[in-house]
Write an enzyme that holds these catalytic residues in place. Structure first.
Site, short mmCIF file in Angstrom:
data_model
loop_
_atom_site.label_atom_id
_atom_site.label_comp_id
_atom_site.label_asym_id
_atom_site.label_seq_id
_atom_site.Cartn_x
_atom_site.Cartn_y
_atom_site.Cartn_z
N CYS A 42 0.86 -1.18 0.00
CA CYS A 42 0.00 0.00 0.00
C CYS A 42 0.90 1.23 0.00
O CYS A 42 2.10 1.13 -0.29
CB CYS A 42 -0.98 -0.01 1.17
SG CYS A 42 -0.25 0.22 2.81
N ARG A 54 -3.26 -0.54 5.45
CA ARG A 54 -3.87 -1.60 4.66
C ARG A 54 -2.99 -2.83 4.47
O ARG A 54 -3.42 -3.96 4.73
CB ARG A 54 -4.30 -1.04 3.30
CG ARG A 54 -5.41 -0.01 3.40
CD ARG A 54 -5.61 0.71 2.07
NE ARG A 54 -4.48 1.57 1.74
CZ ARG A 54 -4.34 2.23 0.59
NH1 ARG A 54 -5.27 2.09 -0.35
NH2 ARG A 54 -3.29 3.01 0.38
N ASP A 75 -7.86 3.87 1.33
CA ASP A 75 -6.95 4.27 2.41
C ASP A 75 -7.77 4.90 3.53
O ASP A 75 -8.42 5.92 3.33
CB ASP A 75 -5.93 5.27 1.87
CG ASP A 75 -4.79 5.52 2.85
OD1 ASP A 75 -4.93 5.17 4.04
OD2 ASP A 75 -3.76 6.07 2.42
#
Length: 233
Positions: free
Chosen positions: A60, A66, A192
């Site tokens: 990520c 994440r 996000d």
């Protein structure tokens, strides 16, 4: 004459109605449920060798929300099922433009996962233990799959790989996390949650638990032919 004209008018109305129904079925704008259907690409994984365990790298932006959560979720699922999978996670600089260069800088490097993400995951029995690091050139040697959380991650992976002379490998190995979603099959990105509220972290967990279940099934299916070939040898 009036009855004949009425019959012709009725027939014309029936024809127009039938024509409209056909157009409504064939035209995406009039058929939104089909127009927005997402077709998942077939994801192929090649093990480094028939005897090796599958290896997965999650990616990520900053490697604090994440991707470390995906790492922890898949690790727990694999352990619960008694499966061996090499799993790691990393980021693409956390917003730094030169993170992949020899003298580049990567935000969050060495930091633990975001506390809000860790807290939400812990409530589901998932522990985030990794520390942030950037993607490295040798990751394309080490891992069978490189999985981005969204298209921006994938493009950033490609940008770095191009600079490292590893673009062909990156294109071959890099996929998106949502390629493995089942319940959330219409989702194309794991968003996000960094600048959002608590619901954003819960949504990330929902998506990752779903996708990691699908991913693990894929890993098992890919492993079976390799294991069978190894037994024959």
């Amino acid at each position: 004459m009036r009855r004949s004209a009425f019959r012709h008018l009725a027939a014309a109305l029936i024809f127009i109605s039938a024509l409209f129904c056909c157009l409504a079925y064939r035209t995406p704008l009039l058929r939104p449920s089909l127009a927005h259907r997402v077709r998942r690409p077939a994801v192929q994984m090649t093990l480094s060798s028939p005897s090796s365990e599958p290896s997965v790298l999650f990616v990520c932006l900053g490697n604090i929300c994440r991707s470390p959560t995906a790492e922890a979720v898949l690790r727990k699922l694999a352990q619960d099922k008694g499966l061996r999978v090499e799993i790691d996670s990393c980021g693409t600089g956390g917003g730094s433009d030169n993170w992949y260069k020899p003298d580049g800088f990567s935000y969050h490097e060495g930091e633990p996962s975001d506390e809000r993400m860790s807290t939400a995951a812990k409530k589901r029995g998932i522990r985030l233990t990794s520390r942030s690091r950037p993607l490295r050139p040798d990751d394309f040697d080490r891992f069978d799959l490189v999985i981005g959380m969204e298209e921006k991650n994938r493009q950033e992976i490609f940008r770095a790989a191009r600079a490292w002379g590893r673009l062909d490998e990156a294109v071959r190995k890099t996929v998106l996390m949502t390629d493995y979603c089942r319940e959330y099959g219409d989702v194309t990105a794991v968003p996000d949650p960094y600048y959002g509220g608590q619901k954003g972290f819960e949504k990330v967990l929902d998506l990752l638990e779903d996708a990691c279940e699908g991913l693990l099934q894929k890993l098992v299916k890919e492993r079976e032919p390799s294991a069978a070939s190894e037994r024959r040898m």
